[in-house]
Design a protein around this motif. Structure first.
Motif, mmCIF file in Angstrom:
data_model
loop_
_atom_site.group_PDB
_atom_site.id
_atom_site.type_symbol
_atom_site.label_atom_id
_atom_site.label_comp_id
_atom_site.label_asym_id
_atom_site.label_seq_id
_atom_site.Cartn_x
_atom_site.Cartn_y
_atom_site.Cartn_z
ATOM 1 N N GLY A 466 0.845 -1.426 0.021
ATOM 2 C CA GLY A 466 0.000 -0.017 0.110
ATOM 3 C C GLY A 466 0.729 1.122 -0.071
ATOM 4 O O GLY A 466 0.620 2.318 -0.815
ATOM 5 N N GLN A 467 2.023 1.080 0.684
ATOM 6 C CA GLN A 467 2.723 2.477 0.901
ATOM 7 C C GLN A 467 3.512 2.722 -0.566
ATOM 8 O O GLN A 467 3.893 3.758 -0.676
ATOM 9 C CB GLN A 467 3.770 2.229 1.961
ATOM 10 C CG GLN A 467 4.318 3.770 2.421
ATOM 11 C CD GLN A 467 4.865 3.371 3.829
ATOM 12 O OE1 GLN A 467 5.483 2.154 4.365
ATOM 13 N NE2 GLN A 467 5.387 4.579 4.632
ATOM 14 N N VAL A 468 4.003 1.660 -1.070
ATOM 15 C CA VAL A 468 4.779 1.576 -2.529
ATOM 16 C C VAL A 468 3.513 2.333 -3.277
ATOM 17 O O VAL A 468 3.961 3.297 -4.309
ATOM 18 C CB VAL A 468 4.984 0.293 -3.029
ATOM 19 C CG1 VAL A 468 5.402 0.374 -4.562
ATOM 20 C CG2 VAL A 468 6.460 -0.193 -2.102
ATOM 21 N N ASN A 469 2.197 1.922 -3.405
ATOM 22 C CA ASN A 469 1.434 2.401 -4.193
ATOM 23 C C ASN A 469 0.902 4.043 -4.033
ATOM 24 O O ASN A 469 1.173 4.843 -4.918
ATOM 25 C CB ASN A 469 -0.126 1.964 -4.306
ATOM 26 C CG ASN A 469 -0.147 0.461 -4.976
ATOM 27 O OD1 ASN A 469 0.740 0.052 -5.847
ATOM 28 N ND2 ASN A 469 -0.775 -0.405 -4.092
ATOM 29 N N THR A 470 1.032 4.450 -2.615
ATOM 30 C CA THR A 470 0.783 5.582 -2.420
ATOM 31 C C THR A 470 2.033 6.541 -2.937
ATOM 32 O O THR A 470 2.025 7.562 -3.336
ATOM 33 C CB THR A 470 0.702 5.695 -0.971
ATOM 34 O OG1 THR A 470 -0.208 4.990 -0.564
ATOM 35 C CG2 THR A 470 0.542 7.238 -0.572
ATOM 36 N N THR A 471 3.244 6.116 -2.557
ATOM 37 C CA THR A 471 4.449 6.855 -2.739
ATOM 38 C C THR A 471 4.725 6.938 -4.192
ATOM 39 O O THR A 471 5.209 8.047 -4.815
ATOM 40 C CB THR A 471 5.633 6.350 -2.329
ATOM 41 O OG1 THR A 471 5.477 5.806 -0.915
ATOM 42 C CG2 THR A 471 6.817 7.125 -2.522
ATOM 43 N N GLY A 472 4.407 5.682 -5.196
ATOM 44 C CA GLY A 472 4.702 6.084 -6.505
ATOM 45 C C GLY A 472 3.555 6.939 -7.231
ATOM 46 O O GLY A 472 3.923 7.746 -8.315
ATOM 47 N N GLY A 473 2.361 6.881 -6.675
ATOM 48 C CA GLY A 473 1.244 7.790 -7.361
ATOM 49 C C GLY A 473 1.638 9.247 -6.762
ATOM 50 O O GLY A 473 1.572 10.272 -7.761
ATOM 51 N N SER A 474 2.305 9.641 -5.731
ATOM 52 C CA SER A 474 2.875 10.801 -5.356
ATOM 53 C C SER A 474 3.877 11.194 -6.160
ATOM 54 O O SER A 474 4.047 12.639 -6.587
ATOM 55 C CB SER A 474 3.266 10.844 -3.852
ATOM 56 O OG SER A 474 1.968 10.611 -3.151
ATOM 57 N N LEU A 475 4.898 10.293 -6.701
ATOM 58 C CA LEU A 475 5.859 10.999 -7.466
ATOM 59 C C LEU A 475 5.391 11.136 -8.737
ATOM 60 O O LEU A 475 5.893 12.266 -9.443
ATOM 61 C CB LEU A 475 7.004 9.874 -7.424
ATOM 62 C CG LEU A 475 7.621 9.529 -6.397
ATOM 63 C CD1 LEU A 475 8.618 8.356 -6.318
ATOM 64 C CD2 LEU A 475 8.483 10.622 -5.883
ATOM 65 N N LYS A 476 4.356 10.470 -9.277
ATOM 66 C CA LYS A 476 3.838 10.918 -10.556
ATOM 67 C C LYS A 476 3.112 12.093 -10.634
ATOM 68 O O LYS A 476 3.249 12.942 -11.609
ATOM 69 C CB LYS A 476 3.118 9.732 -11.189
ATOM 70 C CG LYS A 476 3.750 8.474 -11.557
ATOM 71 C CD LYS A 476 2.744 7.078 -11.781
ATOM 72 C CE LYS A 476 1.890 7.623 -12.890
ATOM 73 N NZ LYS A 476 1.080 6.241 -13.291
ATOM 74 N N ILE A 477 2.453 12.353 -9.736
ATOM 75 C CA ILE A 477 1.602 13.581 -9.404
ATOM 76 C C ILE A 477 2.709 14.878 -9.200
ATOM 77 O O ILE A 477 2.281 15.933 -9.683
ATOM 78 C CB ILE A 477 0.638 13.469 -8.462
ATOM 79 C CG1 ILE A 477 -0.330 12.499 -8.920
ATOM 80 C CG2 ILE A 477 0.176 14.927 -8.014
ATOM 81 C CD1 ILE A 477 -1.525 12.231 -7.623
ATOM 82 N N GLY A 478 3.903 14.456 -8.661
ATOM 83 C CA GLY A 478 4.649 15.676 -8.330
ATOM 84 C C GLY A 478 5.181 16.093 -9.739
ATOM 85 O O GLY A 478 5.510 17.185 -9.960
ATOM 86 N N THR A 479 5.829 15.022 -10.715
ATOM 87 C CA THR A 479 6.111 15.200 -11.738
ATOM 88 C C THR A 479 5.106 15.906 -12.856
ATOM 89 O O THR A 479 5.346 16.733 -13.729
ATOM 90 C CB THR A 479 7.021 14.184 -12.371
ATOM 91 O OG1 THR A 479 5.896 12.999 -12.631
ATOM 92 C CG2 THR A 479 8.119 13.504 -11.780
ATOM 93 N N PHE A 480 4.159 15.618 -12.491
ATOM 94 C CA PHE A 480 2.830 15.964 -13.292
ATOM 95 C C PHE A 480 2.918 17.682 -12.931
ATOM 96 O O PHE A 480 2.522 18.439 -13.912
ATOM 97 C CB PHE A 480 1.556 15.568 -12.875
ATOM 98 C CG PHE A 480 0.298 15.960 -13.521
ATOM 99 C CD1 PHE A 480 -0.117 15.120 -14.846
ATOM 100 C CD2 PHE A 480 -0.409 17.099 -12.985
ATOM 101 C CE1 PHE A 480 -1.251 16.118 -15.112
ATOM 102 C CE2 PHE A 480 -1.459 17.493 -13.561
ATOM 103 C CZ PHE A 480 -2.156 16.947 -14.698
ATOM 104 N N ALA A 481 2.896 17.876 -11.850
ATOM 105 C CA ALA A 481 2.709 19.479 -11.093
ATOM 106 C C ALA A 481 3.997 20.246 -12.005
ATOM 107 O O ALA A 481 3.916 21.328 -12.418
ATOM 108 C CB ALA A 481 3.032 19.550 -9.831
#
Length: 531
Positions: A466-481
């Protein structure tokens, strides 16, 4: 067996919030375009509304996994998101940029609740119904990805772009009326109906195949033999429903595995380290955690030797409150450590993050492209809706046919095809051509998303999935920003055609980096097998 009542309420509230979140980018660009004539200026607001997600996403998911009374936290975040979204759409293009950026940052802090709701499903859905529940949850994200931009574009074309965000805001506030009706139990209140051991793993798709494809991991047959020696029945095979659930972002189904491993250890059987659970959301979007438990081998060593095993991040939670700082570090970077340490996950994260660096500017590029084709700016929202429809179709196809052993190839080839469809937009002669290109881009992105989930499931430790999913999604959203901010700065210089080519180049670069790192992974795996 418990009543199904909470699930319809959950899907209603979650879908309404996700419609708002998915439509925000399109509504913001159309609003700024209508008020200032400069759609690119919305890129800075998009950045402020998504960049805080990098930290707030893991922290909110971590908190929801542990707080005894989650309802006040969820309601506070949902109200904060709805109010901030309404305020930003009222201020965008009218107020000082600095003030609007602050309001946008509030959205970035609170919006993770939109996807973190997925982590509640195991608390009021029995284990045997979770695969179907996650399949419906996947549909919620896909419907929102279509409806959000579509509603914003429809209102903009029917009235003016100034009112493009009305449906986005209304959807969030209607969700606030539904959320109080939803029972939100704490972590200890999840369904406890006895479930046979072979049903506890029914929601883990293609676990047998996944285990055999991971260098250094035990095979599924060994795991079943270990469990049988410990006195438990072997787990059942994957189900069709669980394969369909692979299109659901940011979720975990590894509940109960720690207890099974402890039972096996106490019975004298060796520990297994096979993957468990499915891989987000959640993003769009990918955001739940299962962190906070030690690795199986460390726990076995501690029990066998009478001493205390060296504990990973997050161990402070179990030592009478000691190590509070360690818990905070675990919440923020525990998943990141797994992504960096595992070479397959490192390749996946690098490739998809580079791809989303370009995708961050797509809403702005879509509106500018509509202008180049002599169409109304609202056609940009139609482009985004077409991409969402294609992504839904691609995800559904992969849920039926894609298998974990093909996930790496699908990820790389999907990014190449994704970039090719976007590059074709630079030569689009008409609105219909552009719509077809966006539809094709979505068809290619859907498999990339499904492959992402499969690889995370296959490679992540069960207690960190679950934490890997959360962190991976956050990294993608950060690069999206970051991509949205770069688009705001470069839009005038590049123009719509230059923008879509730059976005396509990010997909090609991501595919190349992923291929190189996966090649290093295969060489490393061969070295391990021959050592």
């Amino acid at each position: 067996m418990i009543d199904r009542g909470p699930l319809p309420l959950h899907l209603t509230a979650a879908t309404l919030l996700r419609v708002s979140a998915e439509g925000m980018a399109t509504a913001l660009v159309l609003t700024v375009e209508a008020r200032t004539g400069r759609a690119a200026d919305a890129g800075f607001l998009q950045t402020a509304a998504t960049l805080p997600y990098v930290l707030s996403g893991p922290l909110i998911g971590h908190a929801l996994d542990r707080v005894r009374r989650p309802r006040p936290l969820i309601m506070t975040l949902a109200v904060g998101y709805a109010v901030a979204a309404a305020a930003l759409l009222l201020m965008a293009g009218r107020s000082a940029l600095g003030l609007a950026l602050l309001v946008a940052a509030v959205i970035g802090v609170t919006e993770p609740v939109v996807v973190a709701l997925t982590s509640l499903l195991p608390r009021y859905v029995p284990a045997e119904r979770l695969p179907r529940a996650y399949g419906l949850e996947a549909s919620s994200y896909n419907v929102a990805a279509i409806a959000g931009p579509g509603l914003a574009a429809g209102l903009a074309s029917a009235t003016t772009g100034t009112y493009a965000g009305l449906a986005v805001v209304a959807s969030a506030f209607v969700a606030l009326l539904v959320l109080p009706l939803l029972p939100i139990p704490g972590p200890a209140d999840r369904p406890t109906a006895p479930v046979p051991h072979n049903e506890q793993t029914a929601g883990r798709p293609d676990t047998d195949q996944a285990a055999t494809q991971t260098p250094g991991r035990e095979t599924a047959e060994d795991s079943e033999q270990t469990t049988t020696e410990a006195g438990a029945a072997p787990s059942s095979g994957p189900s069709r429903a669980s394969e369909a659930a692979l299109s659901a972002p940011r979720r975990e189904m590894s509940r109960g595995t720690d207890a099974d491993e402890r039972a096996a250890t106490e019975a004298g059987a060796p520990q297994t380290a096979g993957p468990a659970g499915t891989g987000e959301a959640a993003t769009h979007a990918p955001h739940q955690q299962t962190g906070g438990s030690t690795d199986a081998d460390e726990r076995a060593a501690a029990e066998a030797g009478g001493g205390q095993a060296a504990e990973p991040f997050g161990a402070g939670e179990r030592v009478g409150g000691r190590g509070g700082a360690k818990v905070l570090v675990d919440a923020v970077i525990g998943g990141l450590w797994v992504l960096v340490e595992n070479r397959v996950l490192r390749a996946l994260t690098a490739a998809t993050s580079l791809a989303w660096l370009g995708w961050g500017g797509i809403a702005i590029a879509a509106v500018l492209l509509a202008g180049r084709l002599d169409a109304e700016p609202s056609a940009g929202g139609q482009f985004m809706a077409a991409a969402a429809v294609g992504s839904l179709a691609g995800s559904l196809a992969c849920a039926r046919w894609l298998r974990p052993r093909h996930a790496e190839q699908v990820m790389v080839l999907g990014l190449v095809a994704f970039g090719g469809a976007l590059a074709a937009l630079a030569w689009a002669p008409s609105l219909l051509w552009a719509l077809l290109c966006f539809l094709a881009a979505g068809l290619c992105e859907g498999p990339v998303f499904a492959a992402t989930l499969m690889l995370r499931q296959r490679e992540s430790p069960p207690e960190r999935l679950g934490q890997v999913n959360t962190t991976g999604g956050s990294l993608k959203i950060g690069t999206f920003a970051v991509g949205a901010a770069l688009t705001g700065m470069l839009a005038d210089r590049l123009g719509p055609d230059g923008l879509v080519l730059a976005i396509a180049a990010c997909q090609f670069t991501g595919a190349a980096v992923g291929l190189l790192l996966l090649g290093a992974t295969r060489r490393g795996g061969a070295d391990e097998r021959t050592a």
